[in-house]
Design a protein around this motif. Sequence first.
Motif, PDB file in Angstrom:
ATOM      1  N   PHE A  74       2.615  61.632 -60.719  1.00 23.92           N
ATOM      2  CA  PHE A  74       1.937  62.193 -61.896  1.00 23.92           C
ATOM      3  C   PHE A  74       0.554  62.760 -61.578  1.00 23.92           C
ATOM      4  CE2 PHE A  74       1.525  57.480 -62.584  1.00 23.92           C
ATOM      5  CZ  PHE A  74       0.207  57.369 -62.215  1.00 23.92           C
ATOM      6  N   ALA A  97       5.693  56.237 -58.530  1.00 25.95           N
ATOM      7  CA  ALA A  97       5.736  56.605 -59.942  1.00 25.95           C
ATOM      8  C   ALA A  97       6.537  57.872 -60.235  1.00 25.95           C
ATOM      9  CB  ALA A  97       4.305  56.735 -60.472  1.00 25.95           C
ATOM     10  N   GLY A  98       7.642  58.069 -59.525  1.00 22.27           N
ATOM     11  CA  GLY A  98       8.485  59.224 -59.825  1.00 22.27           C
ATOM     12  C   GLY A  98       9.336  59.653 -58.651  1.00 22.27           C
ATOM     13  N   VAL A 117       8.359  55.254 -52.612  1.00 20.35           N
ATOM     14  CA  VAL A 117       8.479  53.951 -53.279  1.00 20.35           C
ATOM     15  C   VAL A 117       9.501  54.110 -54.397  1.00 20.35           C
ATOM     16  CG1 VAL A 117       7.319  52.174 -54.643  1.00 20.35           C
ATOM     17  CG2 VAL A 117       6.112  53.267 -52.753  1.00 20.35           C
ATOM     18  N   LEU A 123      17.615  55.644 -57.581  1.00 18.35           N
ATOM     19  CA  LEU A 123      16.647  56.566 -56.976  1.00 18.35           C
ATOM     20  C   LEU A 123      16.643  56.410 -55.451  1.00 18.35           C
ATOM     21  CD1 LEU A 123      14.617  58.806 -57.585  1.00 18.35           C
ATOM     22  CD2 LEU A 123      12.826  57.072 -57.736  1.00 18.35           C
ATOM     23  N   GLU A 138      10.122  48.424 -54.356  1.00 21.21           N
ATOM     24  CA  GLU A 138       9.007  47.686 -54.965  1.00 21.21           C
ATOM     25  C   GLU A 138       9.453  46.983 -56.247  1.00 21.21           C
ATOM     26  OE1 GLU A 138       4.771  49.427 -55.447  1.00 21.21           O
ATOM     27  OE2 GLU A 138       5.528  49.142 -57.474  1.00 21.21           O
ATOM     28  N   GLY A 144      -0.336  47.467 -60.794  1.00 20.76           N
ATOM     29  CA  GLY A 144      -0.339  48.880 -61.189  1.00 20.76           C
ATOM     30  C   GLY A 144       0.932  49.252 -61.913  1.00 20.76           C
ATOM     31  N   HIS A 145       1.352  50.498 -61.723  1.00 24.33           N
ATOM     32  CA  HIS A 145       2.535  51.053 -62.383  1.00 24.33           C
ATOM     33  C   HIS A 145       3.781  50.419 -61.753  1.00 24.33           C
ATOM     34  CE1 HIS A 145       4.981  54.348 -64.093  1.00 24.33           C
ATOM     35  NE2 HIS A 145       5.664  54.240 -62.965  1.00 24.33           N
ATOM     36  N   MET A 276      -6.051  46.329 -61.745  1.00 21.41           N
ATOM     37  CA  MET A 276      -4.644  46.353 -61.348  1.00 21.41           C
ATOM     38  C   MET A 276      -4.445  45.396 -60.175  1.00 21.41           C
ATOM     39  SD  MET A 276      -3.596  50.334 -61.722  1.00 21.41           S
ATOM     40  CE  MET A 276      -3.978  51.237 -63.224  1.00 21.41           C
TER      41      MET A 276
HETATM   42  O1  TUI Z   1       2.993  53.951 -58.052  1.00 20.75           O
HETATM   43  C1  TUI Z   1       2.906  52.761 -58.033  1.00 20.75           C
HETATM   44  N1  TUI Z   1       1.873  52.093 -58.565  1.00 20.75           N
HETATM   45  C2  TUI Z   1       0.802  52.668 -59.157  1.00 20.75           C
HETATM   46  S1  TUI Z   1       0.497  54.302 -59.327  1.00 20.75           S
HETATM   47  C3  TUI Z   1      -0.940  53.970 -60.116  1.00 20.75           C
HETATM   48  S2  TUI Z   1      -2.002  55.183 -60.678  1.00 20.75           S
HETATM   49  C4  TUI Z   1      -2.182  54.787 -62.292  1.00 20.75           C
HETATM   50  N2  TUI Z   1      -3.399  54.955 -62.759  1.00 20.75           N
HETATM   51  C5  TUI Z   1      -3.644  54.661 -64.025  1.00 20.75           C
HETATM   52  C6  TUI Z   1      -2.650  54.231 -64.885  1.00 20.75           C
HETATM   53  C7  TUI Z   1      -1.387  54.068 -64.410  1.00 20.75           C
HETATM   54  C8  TUI Z   1      -1.134  54.352 -63.095  1.00 20.75           C
HETATM   55  C9  TUI Z   1      -1.127  52.659 -60.216  1.00 20.75           C
HETATM   56  N3  TUI Z   1      -0.163  51.948 -59.679  1.00 20.75           N
HETATM   57  N4  TUI Z   1       3.844  51.991 -57.445  1.00 20.75           N
HETATM   58  C10 TUI Z   1       5.014  52.544 -56.903  1.00 20.75           C
HETATM   59  C11 TUI Z   1       6.054  52.558 -57.947  1.00 20.75           C
HETATM   60  N5  TUI Z   1       6.817  53.558 -58.171  1.00 20.75           N
HETATM   61  N6  TUI Z   1       6.343  51.561 -58.772  1.00 20.75           N
HETATM   62  C12 TUI Z   1       7.343  51.983 -59.566  1.00 20.75           C
HETATM   63  C13 TUI Z   1       7.654  53.259 -59.160  1.00 20.75           C
HETATM   64  C14 TUI Z   1       8.616  54.173 -59.646  1.00 20.75           C
HETATM   65  C15 TUI Z   1       8.979  54.204 -60.967  1.00 20.75           C
HETATM   66  C16 TUI Z   1       9.910  55.150 -61.405  1.00 20.75           C
HETATM   67  C17 TUI Z   1       9.163  55.082 -58.736  1.00 20.75           C
HETATM   68  C18 TUI Z   1      10.047  55.997 -59.168  1.00 20.75           C
HETATM   69  C19 TUI Z   1      10.412  56.026 -60.500  1.00 20.75           C
HETATM   70  O2  TUI Z   1      11.290  56.982 -60.796  1.00 20.75           O
HETATM   71  C20 TUI Z   1      11.620  57.293 -62.092  1.00 20.75           C
HETATM   72  C21 TUI Z   1      12.514  58.488 -61.945  1.00 20.75           C
HETATM   73  O3  TUI Z   1      11.959  59.589 -61.935  1.00 20.75           O
HETATM   74  O4  TUI Z   1      13.706  58.246 -61.751  1.00 20.75           O
END
Ligand code: TUI
Length: 323
Positions: A74, A97-98, A117, A123, A138, A144-145, A276
């Motif tokens: 993002f 996160a994606g 990740v 995925l 993970e 965090g997220h 976080m």
């Molecule tokens: O990315 C993270 N942890 C994070 S990113 C972050 S930055 C942030 N700043 C402010 C507010 C919120 C976030 C803080 N922490 N960890 C790796 C992670 N990736 N965890 C979960 C996922 C994930 C989730 C969904 C990876 C892929 C996913 O795919 C969805 C899809 O598109 O199918």
Amino acid sequence: MIKTPLCDLLGIDHPILQGGMAWVSTPKLVAAVSEAGALGILGAGNAPPNVVLEYIAKVKQMTTRPYGVNFPMFSPYVQEIVDICVQERVPVVTTGAGNPGAYIPTLKAAGIIVLPVVASVALAKRLERAGADGLIAEGGESGGHIGDVSTIALVPQVVDAVKVPVVAAGGLADGHGLAAALALGAMGIQMGTRFICTTECEVHRNYKDMIVQAGDRGTITTGHSLGHPVRALRNPMTRKFEEMEKTGLSEAQLIEFGTGKLRLAVEGNVSEGSFMAGQSCGLIDDILPVAEFIQRTISQAKETLLRLPQYVAGTPSRASGAG
Ligand code: TUI
């Protein structure tokens, strides 16, 4: 020493990755981790391209060993950061996160090792097909997220679903966790929260002390109503966010309230910051130099693994004089 195929893939001595954390894994921490024989990873977060470029230059000045760059999908600058990683010949890229599938061909063509990740088996399979060199599975114990499957359930399912090496993340902070991850079929571990509590991490002392003081139930997740839960240490900020979610404030109001709060935490604002951190906070009770922590983790994992054969029926014991 503990060696796995992940060490050969990444050119590192120990199968340990330091998770890329926005505002937290800055060049000093990253270089210290890589110098200690593990993989340090810069956290690009939402940082603009010029800041990421400057971070990479600093890491290169401090170490010649492999390092990585992490960015969440993002980030408004994903394409620019991908271009910088290619231009700067960054050895390893991790994402969060994606779905980074669209960027994998460009990164691979530049010889970069790509470790996305993932928080789900679906995925993981998709990104293996897209060319990922390995996957970081993970669990929801992470900071965090986060996703919603626990590390202990997610890791062996991802290991069974793909052929590439899997790194376990979420809830891990010591050698017992490393040994457990290897038992689940992972080739190494990634830790984030544990690396905050090192002398080389540049966050405010309050952040480190709050993690050391936190126990097993020290974190909480908020943001479920926004569709992306975030785990952080319980403090007045998370309590306020919880209340705001319950009273049904609009998505825009919640996002506005949450924005910039991680930076306040890094600056040591104990009541307004979003600290976080993962559930491993309960396992962490000291702040120590990175090299010392890595040595301790490897020794602890080795001792743990060497102790386990005694539980296998029929294993000859030293006392019996066999072997
Ligand atoms: O990315 C993270 N942890 C994070 S990113 C972050 S930055 C942030 N700043 C402010 C507010 C919120 C976030 C803080 N922490 N960890 C790796 C992670 N990736 N965890 C979960 C996922 C994930 C989730 C969904 C990876 C892929 C996913 O795919 C969805 C899809 O598109 O199918």
